[in-house]
Design a protein around this motif. Sequence first.
Motif, PDB file in Angstrom:
ATOM      1  N   GLN A  96      42.598  37.729  43.623  1.00 11.22           N
ATOM      2  CA  GLN A  96      43.455  38.044  42.481  1.00 11.22           C
ATOM      3  C   GLN A  96      43.532  36.864  41.512  1.00 11.22           C
ATOM      4  N   TYR A  97      43.637  35.649  42.026  1.00 12.69           N
ATOM      5  CA  TYR A  97      43.664  34.467  41.166  1.00 12.69           C
ATOM      6  C   TYR A  97      42.361  34.337  40.376  1.00 12.69           C
ATOM      7  N   MET A  98      41.235  34.621  41.012  1.00 11.40           N
ATOM      8  CA  MET A  98      39.948  34.531  40.319  1.00 11.40           C
ATOM      9  C   MET A  98      39.862  35.546  39.186  1.00 11.40           C
ATOM     10  N   LEU A  99      40.339  36.758  39.423  1.00  8.63           N
ATOM     11  CA  LEU A  99      40.303  37.777  38.375  1.00  8.63           C
ATOM     12  C   LEU A  99      41.195  37.379  37.204  1.00  8.63           C
ATOM     13  N   GLU A 100      42.367  36.840  37.492  1.00  7.24           N
ATOM     14  CA  GLU A 100      43.258  36.411  36.417  1.00  7.24           C
ATOM     15  C   GLU A 100      42.653  35.245  35.641  1.00  7.24           C
ATOM     16  N   ALA A 101      41.995  34.324  36.336  1.00  4.82           N
ATOM     17  CA  ALA A 101      41.336  33.204  35.657  1.00  4.82           C
ATOM     18  C   ALA A 101      40.200  33.705  34.781  1.00  4.82           C
ATOM     19  N   ALA A 102      39.443  34.706  35.250  1.00  2.44           N
ATOM     20  CA  ALA A 102      38.337  35.252  34.464  1.00  2.44           C
ATOM     21  C   ALA A 102      38.848  35.887  33.177  1.00  2.44           C
ATOM     22  N   ASN A 103      39.977  36.563  33.241  1.00  2.00           N
ATOM     23  CA  ASN A 103      40.540  37.161  32.035  1.00  2.00           C
ATOM     24  C   ASN A 103      40.942  36.094  31.017  1.00  2.00           C
ATOM     25  N   GLU A 104      41.405  34.947  31.531  1.00  2.00           N
ATOM     26  CA  GLU A 104      41.818  33.880  30.621  1.00  2.00           C
ATOM     27  C   GLU A 104      40.613  33.153  30.032  1.00  2.00           C
ATOM     28  N   PHE A 105      39.577  32.897  30.853  1.00  2.00           N
ATOM     29  CA  PHE A 105      38.404  32.183  30.363  1.00  2.00           C
ATOM     30  C   PHE A 105      37.468  33.072  29.555  1.00  2.00           C
ATOM     31  N   THR A 114      31.191  35.504  36.606  1.00  2.00           N
ATOM     32  CA  THR A 114      30.974  35.123  38.009  1.00  2.00           C
ATOM     33  C   THR A 114      32.296  35.113  38.775  1.00  2.00           C
ATOM     34  N   LEU A 115      33.357  34.660  38.114  1.00  2.00           N
ATOM     35  CA  LEU A 115      34.671  34.710  38.752  1.00  2.00           C
ATOM     36  C   LEU A 115      35.060  36.148  39.092  1.00  2.00           C
ATOM     37  N   ILE A 116      34.772  37.071  38.208  1.00  2.00           N
ATOM     38  CA  ILE A 116      35.079  38.478  38.472  1.00  2.00           C
ATOM     39  C   ILE A 116      34.299  38.974  39.675  1.00  2.00           C
ATOM     40  N   THR A 117      33.004  38.639  39.716  1.00  2.00           N
ATOM     41  CA  THR A 117      32.169  39.089  40.836  1.00  2.00           C
ATOM     42  C   THR A 117      32.665  38.533  42.164  1.00  2.00           C
ATOM     43  N   VAL A 118      32.877  37.213  42.204  1.00  2.00           N
ATOM     44  CA  VAL A 118      33.319  36.585  43.456  1.00  2.00           C
ATOM     45  C   VAL A 118      34.725  37.065  43.818  1.00  2.00           C
ATOM     46  N   GLY A 119      35.596  37.208  42.823  1.00  2.00           N
ATOM     47  CA  GLY A 119      36.960  37.664  43.091  1.00  2.00           C
ATOM     48  C   GLY A 119      37.007  39.051  43.707  1.00  2.00           C
ATOM     49  N   GLU A 120      36.164  39.952  43.204  1.00  2.00           N
ATOM     50  CA  GLU A 120      36.128  41.304  43.771  1.00  2.00           C
ATOM     51  C   GLU A 120      35.691  41.283  45.230  1.00  2.00           C
ATOM     52  N   TYR A 121      34.712  40.450  45.547  1.00  2.00           N
ATOM     53  CA  TYR A 121      34.250  40.380  46.939  1.00  2.00           C
ATOM     54  C   TYR A 121      35.272  39.685  47.822  1.00  2.00           C
ATOM     55  N   GLN A 122      36.023  38.726  47.259  1.00  2.00           N
ATOM     56  CA  GLN A 122      37.092  38.117  48.048  1.00  2.00           C
ATOM     57  C   GLN A 122      38.157  39.143  48.401  1.00  2.00           C
ATOM     58  N   LYS A 123      38.455  40.034  47.470  1.00  2.00           N
ATOM     59  CA  LYS A 123      39.430  41.079  47.750  1.00  2.00           C
ATOM     60  C   LYS A 123      38.900  42.037  48.810  1.00  2.00           C
ATOM     61  N   ARG A 124      37.602  42.302  48.790  1.00  2.00           N
ATOM     62  CA  ARG A 124      37.017  43.141  49.846  1.00  2.00           C
ATOM     63  C   ARG A 124      37.112  42.457  51.201  1.00  2.00           C
ATOM     64  N   LEU A 125      36.847  41.146  51.231  1.00  2.00           N
ATOM     65  CA  LEU A 125      36.985  40.401  52.486  1.00  2.00           C
ATOM     66  C   LEU A 125      38.433  40.442  52.976  1.00  2.00           C
ATOM     67  N   ASP A 267      25.745  41.018  49.903  1.00  2.00           N
ATOM     68  CA  ASP A 267      25.818  41.657  48.585  1.00  2.00           C
ATOM     69  C   ASP A 267      26.224  40.653  47.513  1.00  2.00           C
ATOM     70  N   LEU A 268      27.174  39.774  47.848  1.00  2.00           N
ATOM     71  CA  LEU A 268      27.610  38.776  46.881  1.00  2.00           C
ATOM     72  C   LEU A 268      26.473  37.827  46.526  1.00  2.00           C
ATOM     73  N   GLN A 269      25.686  37.420  47.512  1.00  2.00           N
ATOM     74  CA  GLN A 269      24.554  36.545  47.235  1.00  2.00           C
ATOM     75  C   GLN A 269      23.549  37.222  46.315  1.00  2.00           C
ATOM     76  N   ARG A 270      23.299  38.503  46.551  1.00  2.00           N
ATOM     77  CA  ARG A 270      22.372  39.229  45.676  1.00  2.00           C
ATOM     78  C   ARG A 270      22.904  39.292  44.250  1.00  2.00           C
ATOM     79  N   GLU A 271      24.206  39.549  44.130  1.00  2.00           N
ATOM     80  CA  GLU A 271      24.806  39.615  42.802  1.00  2.00           C
ATOM     81  C   GLU A 271      24.720  38.264  42.094  1.00  2.00           C
TER      82      GLU A 271
END
Length: 388
Positions: A96-105, A114-125, A267-271
Amino acid sequence: MDFNVKKLASDAGVFFTRAVQFTEEKLGQAEKTELDAHLENLITRADGTKNWTEKILRQTEVLLQPNPSARIEEFIYDKLDKKLPSRGTNAELLGQYMLEAANEFGPGTPYGSTLITVGEYQKRLGSAERELLHTSATTFLTPLRNFLEGDWRTISKERRLLENRRLDLDICKARLKKAKQAEAKAAAAPDFQETRPRNYVLSASASAVRAEHELRVAQTEFDRQAEVTRLLLEGISSTHLNHLRCLHDFAEAQATYYAQCHHYMQDLQRELNRCANSVSAPLSSAAVCPDPVSSAFLSGPPSPGATVSSSSQRPSTLTMEQSQLPVTGTRKAKVLYDYDAHDASELSLLADELITVYTVPGMDPDWLVGERGNEKGKVPVTYLELLS
């Protein structure tokens, strides 16, 4: 309130008598009835089961929830029989923090996307971790707690009752022994008035008879309680079977969780590789592998009348057939997973097939050049098992 003074006095007397018997046994001044070997083995086994179950339960709770404050909070809510407030996992919070940071940057920037991509996978984890916690609590932790708070309390209660019955039995044995000694002494040399020696002997004999009766009753109650305790202790075998099934369920939940994590990270590595290639390919192609028409400009001016198309002035990705760089480290590799090529420079893969791979100087270390017959293209290293 019904306050029975006689019953209170009787219970206090029994407690005091048992305390005296227990103290004399510890000091070696009184005999103690020993339990049979089978019952002693069952008690030892039950104690070991209880102790190790407590240790396994506590350490599993630490494994699943390392935060001691959170464990205390869960314990309090459980004792108050209230529902624990919903709380996100650490991975979900990070995502969630990564997604909020991506919206600001800016989600359109390389860093933001990249923050959005990694953040989504962190939420899946985090979601997978939440499922592990729920499954482990239901299939493993709860049965262990039920044993400690249910079955074990019943066993402990019956064992305390057995100990009290044993103390009562030994007290009766001591009384009978004293009564027999008094009876023998009265029969042998009564030091009473000559007019009442017979009454003295009869009184001592009556005391012995009463002591024998009390001993028989105490022995019967002790044997009955020993049988009840033995049956409960033999149920520990069923407890072990139940805990064995729970252990299998816990291991399966862990295997599912780690498999999900592995899948998500692949999947994250491929992305990430795809994003990196899309950003770096135009720059690297222009710098390392110039367009053939651009090379003509370097070798000399164009011939009169020659025209240059506008597309030749834009950077483009160099195909594998155009690469003339030296090959290093040719070897065989087994494909672990299916892979679909994202552009003409990559080679699609099928799981379990064998291909030839090698690298070229200046190539991204996460990629290799793969060959399959007449086909050639880049392949990700994470999808391969290199063979000797």
